[in-house]
Motif scaffolding. Sequence first.
Motif, PDB file in Angstrom:
ATOM      1  N   LYS A   1     -26.689   9.584 -25.080  1.00  0.00           N
ATOM      2  CA  LYS A   1     -26.513   9.429 -26.531  1.00  0.00           C
ATOM      3  C   LYS A   1     -25.031   9.440 -26.904  1.00  0.00           C
ATOM      4  O   LYS A   1     -24.600   8.678 -27.777  1.00  0.00           O
ATOM      5  CB  LYS A   1     -27.248  10.565 -27.256  1.00  0.00           C
ATOM      6  N   TYR A   2     -24.274  10.291 -26.250  1.00  0.00           N
ATOM      7  CA  TYR A   2     -22.840  10.403 -26.538  1.00  0.00           C
ATOM      8  C   TYR A   2     -22.136   9.069 -26.283  1.00  0.00           C
ATOM      9  O   TYR A   2     -21.393   8.574 -27.140  1.00  0.00           O
ATOM     10  CB  TYR A   2     -22.241  11.507 -25.671  1.00  0.00           C
ATOM     11  N   TYR A   3     -22.380   8.481 -25.112  1.00  0.00           N
ATOM     12  CA  TYR A   3     -21.710   7.230 -24.782  1.00  0.00           C
ATOM     13  C   TYR A   3     -22.291   6.047 -25.557  1.00  0.00           C
ATOM     14  O   TYR A   3     -21.584   5.070 -25.822  1.00  0.00           O
ATOM     15  CB  TYR A   3     -21.749   6.983 -23.276  1.00  0.00           C
ATOM     16  N   ASP A   4     -23.543   6.131 -25.946  1.00  0.00           N
ATOM     17  CA  ASP A   4     -24.108   5.072 -26.773  1.00  0.00           C
ATOM     18  C   ASP A   4     -23.462   5.087 -28.161  1.00  0.00           C
ATOM     19  O   ASP A   4     -23.182   4.023 -28.736  1.00  0.00           O
ATOM     20  CB  ASP A   4     -25.615   5.236 -26.884  1.00  0.00           C
ATOM     21  N   ASN A   5     -23.196   6.280 -28.673  1.00  0.00           N
ATOM     22  CA  ASN A   5     -22.509   6.391 -29.968  1.00  0.00           C
ATOM     23  C   ASN A   5     -21.090   5.852 -29.877  1.00  0.00           C
ATOM     24  O   ASN A   5     -20.604   5.174 -30.792  1.00  0.00           O
ATOM     25  CB  ASN A   5     -22.498   7.843 -30.446  1.00  0.00           C
ATOM     26  N   ILE A   6     -20.409   6.161 -28.775  1.00  0.00           N
ATOM     27  CA  ILE A   6     -19.058   5.619 -28.575  1.00  0.00           C
ATOM     28  C   ILE A   6     -19.104   4.099 -28.515  1.00  0.00           C
ATOM     29  O   ILE A   6     -18.251   3.406 -29.100  1.00  0.00           O
ATOM     30  CB  ILE A   6     -18.433   6.200 -27.291  1.00  0.00           C
ATOM     31  N   ARG A   7     -20.098   3.569 -27.823  1.00  0.00           N
ATOM     32  CA  ARG A   7     -20.244   2.107 -27.737  1.00  0.00           C
ATOM     33  C   ARG A   7     -20.381   1.488 -29.120  1.00  0.00           C
ATOM     34  O   ARG A   7     -19.735   0.465 -29.431  1.00  0.00           O
ATOM     35  CB  ARG A   7     -21.461   1.762 -26.881  1.00  0.00           C
ATOM     36  N   LEU A   8     -21.207   2.088 -29.974  1.00  0.00           N
ATOM     37  CA  LEU A   8     -21.421   1.563 -31.324  1.00  0.00           C
ATOM     38  C   LEU A   8     -20.143   1.608 -32.144  1.00  0.00           C
ATOM     39  O   LEU A   8     -19.824   0.667 -32.886  1.00  0.00           O
ATOM     40  CB  LEU A   8     -22.530   2.359 -32.017  1.00  0.00           C
ATOM     41  N   VAL A   9     -19.397   2.703 -32.011  1.00  0.00           N
ATOM     42  CA  VAL A   9     -18.143   2.839 -32.749  1.00  0.00           C
ATOM     43  C   VAL A   9     -17.142   1.772 -32.309  1.00  0.00           C
ATOM     44  O   VAL A   9     -16.467   1.141 -33.144  1.00  0.00           O
ATOM     45  CB  VAL A   9     -17.548   4.251 -32.551  1.00  0.00           C
ATOM     46  N   ILE A  10     -17.026   1.575 -31.002  1.00  0.00           N
ATOM     47  CA  ILE A  10     -16.078   0.574 -30.485  1.00  0.00           C
ATOM     48  C   ILE A  10     -16.451  -0.823 -30.973  1.00  0.00           C
ATOM     49  O   ILE A  10     -15.587  -1.604 -31.378  1.00  0.00           O
ATOM     50  CB  ILE A  10     -16.045   0.616 -28.945  1.00  0.00           C
ATOM     51  N   GLU A  11     -17.741  -1.139 -30.936  1.00  0.00           N
ATOM     52  CA  GLU A  11     -18.183  -2.476 -31.322  1.00  0.00           C
ATOM     53  C   GLU A  11     -17.935  -2.768 -32.796  1.00  0.00           C
ATOM     54  O   GLU A  11     -17.856  -3.941 -33.188  1.00  0.00           O
ATOM     55  CB  GLU A  11     -19.669  -2.647 -30.988  1.00  0.00           C
TER      56      GLU A  11
END
Length: 293
Positions: free
Chosen positions: A115-125
């Motif tokens: 979940k942590y890295y998925d949230n980072i992915r969304l923020v970056i995108e």
Amino acid sequence: MNSVKDVLEKYNYRIDKLTLNNNIRIIDSPSGKFVVKKRKNKDTRELFRCLNSRGFDNYLDYIDEVHDDRASRANDIILLDSLLHNKTAFYKSISSEEVKAFYEEKTDYIESLTKYYDNIRLVIEEQQFIPPSLYLLIRNISWIFRSLDASKYFLDKWYDEESKKSSRRLCLIHGNLELDHLIGTENRFLISWDNARVDSPIYDLLTFYNNDFLNVPFKTLLALYLKNNPLTSEELYLLFSLMLIPDKLELNKEEVINTKEVYYLIEKLIASNKIISDYHPANSNGENNKHKK
């Protein structure tokens, strides 16, 4: 002993040259080259008595000759570690509750990292302009999710095997294996025993890998260890699972540091996947062909 001088006087050595290297002192004397390292708060005397009683005397507390052959040191660390585990191994009863609690703890951690890295992915995108560290991360983020999925897969395999057992193999582990913690020439000795404890043998391998994976051929070293001290299937599954869990990056430092940490994380995950694929190929449908037990 409170000083380097005290140590040298005890062994009747004279200092010709003193070199500082982090928390150790490298000493050139007419009798040879030696290293002196300050003892931490942990009293290791009882530990060394235990090692002596098991016939393992390849340890030093604070002084011996310095040796710098990296490849040879890595091999000897693994050989000494397998010897240490062999000489101190025993079996301890385990309950199903203990196994389940450990499994659930690691499962929760893997899920939280996902979940942590998925949230980072969304923020970056969502960002129009991204710094180099985040660009490097988003370009390679599939390695993180792939590793997390594989880690959970091996954790499940471990749980399936471990939950059927009534006892677990334990031994004395060094607790902080790295290249700088082995010294000697004709005779090799492990130093820095402050983190020694009774635990599964896989944790020495995991620590050595985490500390020096960029500096040593871990696939070869793992094969050498397994030749001298074979691991059970459940021990291998747990080792693989833990090797594949990525660190939780906190990208709030200077950009140069952030970029280095992302690079280090991705390189480590790629290395872990390559090592493990040799023991557990992706097309094997979960069967550990090379190390069935």
